[in-house]
Design a protein around this motif. Structure first.
Motif, short mmCIF file in Angstrom:
data_model
loop_
_atom_site.label_atom_id
_atom_site.label_comp_id
_atom_site.label_asym_id
_atom_site.label_seq_id
_atom_site.Cartn_x
_atom_site.Cartn_y
_atom_site.Cartn_z
N MET A 37 5.31 11.98 0.21
CA MET A 37 5.28 11.03 1.31
C MET A 37 6.02 11.67 2.49
O MET A 37 6.91 12.49 2.31
CB MET A 37 5.96 9.72 0.90
CG MET A 37 5.35 9.07 -0.32
SD MET A 37 3.66 8.48 -0.08
CE MET A 37 3.98 6.95 0.80
N LEU A 38 5.66 11.23 3.68
CA LEU A 38 6.25 11.81 4.89
C LEU A 38 7.31 10.87 5.46
O LEU A 38 7.33 9.68 5.16
CB LEU A 38 5.15 12.06 5.93
CG LEU A 38 4.03 12.98 5.42
CD1 LEU A 38 2.87 13.02 6.39
CD2 LEU A 38 4.57 14.38 5.14
N GLU A 39 8.16 11.44 6.29
CA GLU A 39 9.25 10.66 6.86
C GLU A 39 8.73 9.46 7.65
O GLU A 39 9.31 8.38 7.59
CB GLU A 39 10.13 11.56 7.74
CG GLU A 39 11.31 10.85 8.39
CD GLU A 39 12.25 10.17 7.40
OE1 GLU A 39 12.95 9.23 7.83
OE2 GLU A 39 12.32 10.56 6.21
N TRP A 40 7.63 9.62 8.36
CA TRP A 40 7.11 8.47 9.12
C TRP A 40 6.70 7.33 8.18
O TRP A 40 6.80 6.16 8.54
CB TRP A 40 5.95 8.87 10.05
CG TRP A 40 4.64 9.14 9.35
CD1 TRP A 40 4.17 10.36 8.97
CD2 TRP A 40 3.65 8.18 8.96
NE1 TRP A 40 2.94 10.22 8.35
CE2 TRP A 40 2.60 8.89 8.34
CE3 TRP A 40 3.56 6.79 9.07
CZ2 TRP A 40 1.46 8.26 7.83
CZ3 TRP A 40 2.42 6.15 8.55
CH2 TRP A 40 1.39 6.88 7.94
N GLN A 41 6.26 7.69 6.97
CA GLN A 41 5.87 6.65 6.02
C GLN A 41 7.10 5.88 5.52
O GLN A 41 7.05 4.67 5.35
CB GLN A 41 5.09 7.26 4.85
CG GLN A 41 3.73 7.77 5.30
CD GLN A 41 3.03 8.57 4.22
OE1 GLN A 41 3.56 9.56 3.72
NE2 GLN A 41 1.84 8.13 3.84
N ARG A 42 8.20 6.61 5.33
CA ARG A 42 9.43 5.92 4.94
C ARG A 42 9.89 5.00 6.08
O ARG A 42 10.27 3.86 5.85
CB ARG A 42 10.54 6.92 4.60
CG ARG A 42 11.75 6.24 3.97
CD ARG A 42 13.00 7.09 4.05
NE ARG A 42 13.42 7.34 5.42
CZ ARG A 42 14.02 6.43 6.19
NH1 ARG A 42 14.28 5.23 5.74
NH2 ARG A 42 14.34 6.73 7.43
N MET A 43 9.82 5.52 7.30
CA MET A 43 10.23 4.71 8.45
C MET A 43 9.34 3.47 8.60
O MET A 43 9.81 2.39 8.91
CB MET A 43 10.20 5.55 9.73
CG MET A 43 11.31 6.61 9.75
SD MET A 43 11.10 7.81 11.08
CE MET A 43 11.45 6.78 12.50
N ARG A 44 8.04 3.68 8.36
CA ARG A 44 7.10 2.55 8.44
C ARG A 44 7.42 1.52 7.35
O ARG A 44 7.42 0.32 7.61
CB ARG A 44 5.67 3.08 8.30
CG ARG A 44 4.60 2.01 8.39
CD ARG A 44 4.55 1.40 9.77
NE ARG A 44 3.52 0.37 9.86
CZ ARG A 44 3.64 -0.72 10.63
NH1 ARG A 44 4.69 -0.91 11.38
NH2 ARG A 44 2.66 -1.61 10.66
N ALA A 45 7.70 2.00 6.15
CA ALA A 45 8.03 1.07 5.05
C ALA A 45 9.29 0.28 5.40
O ALA A 45 9.35 -0.93 5.17
CB ALA A 45 8.23 1.85 3.75
N ALA A 50 0.84 -1.20 0.00
CA ALA A 50 0.00 0.00 0.00
C ALA A 50 0.87 1.26 0.00
O ALA A 50 0.59 2.22 -0.72
CB ALA A 50 -0.93 -0.01 1.21
N LEU A 51 1.96 1.22 0.77
CA LEU A 51 2.88 2.37 0.78
C LEU A 51 3.57 2.53 -0.57
O LEU A 51 3.74 3.65 -1.07
CB LEU A 51 3.93 2.19 1.89
CG LEU A 51 3.44 2.49 3.32
CD1 LEU A 51 4.45 1.98 4.34
CD2 LEU A 51 3.21 3.99 3.51
#
Length: 130
Positions: free
Chosen positions: A106-114, A94-95
């Motif tokens: 995209m935000l930094e938290w999304q990169r960290m989550r990925a 999904a990401l």
């Protein structure tokens, strides 16, 4: 006799699943390396991860992407063969799709989550390969 078809006799034996799990773990490692490369914004990092994994999956027997495949179709094929556990890999897909196909950044938290999800997937694959 002329009706013999030697091509059929040379069918390669299916490889044991463990061999393929190792290659999929390698794919996840490639994706992780691409994502944590310095100097990228989150969206670029997530897309780089996807591209690296897609390239790796092209070499993994049985899950090679077709030209028409979306990220989720490529990874869905890996699920179907039982290599990836649904929840974390699905969220990762999904990401990927959000990074690739939506216009917003995209935000930094999304990169960290990925990255976190990919590490879970990787541990999963390495566990199977062991």
């Amino acid at each position: 006799s002329s009706n013999r078809r030697p091509a059929l006799e040379r069918t390669p034996l299916p490889q044991p699943a463990a061999t393929e799990a190792v290659s999929l773990a390698k794919v996840a490692e490639m994706g992780l390396a691409a994502m944590i490369a310095p100097g990228q914004d989150p969206r670029t990092a997530i897309i780089a991860c996807y591209v690296a994994m897609e390239r790796g999956l092209a070499q993994a027997r049985e899950v090679a992407p077709l030209a028409s495949d979306t990220p989720s179709e490529v990874l869905a094929r890996a699920f179907d063969r039982g290599f990836l556990h649904d929840a974390s890999a699905r969220e990762l897909v999904a990401l990927f799709e959000e990074a690739r196909f939506s216009p917003h950044s995209m935000l930094e938290w999304q990169r960290m989550r990925a990255e976190q999800l990919l590490r879970i997937v990787l541990a999963d694959l390495q566990g199977q390969a062991a």
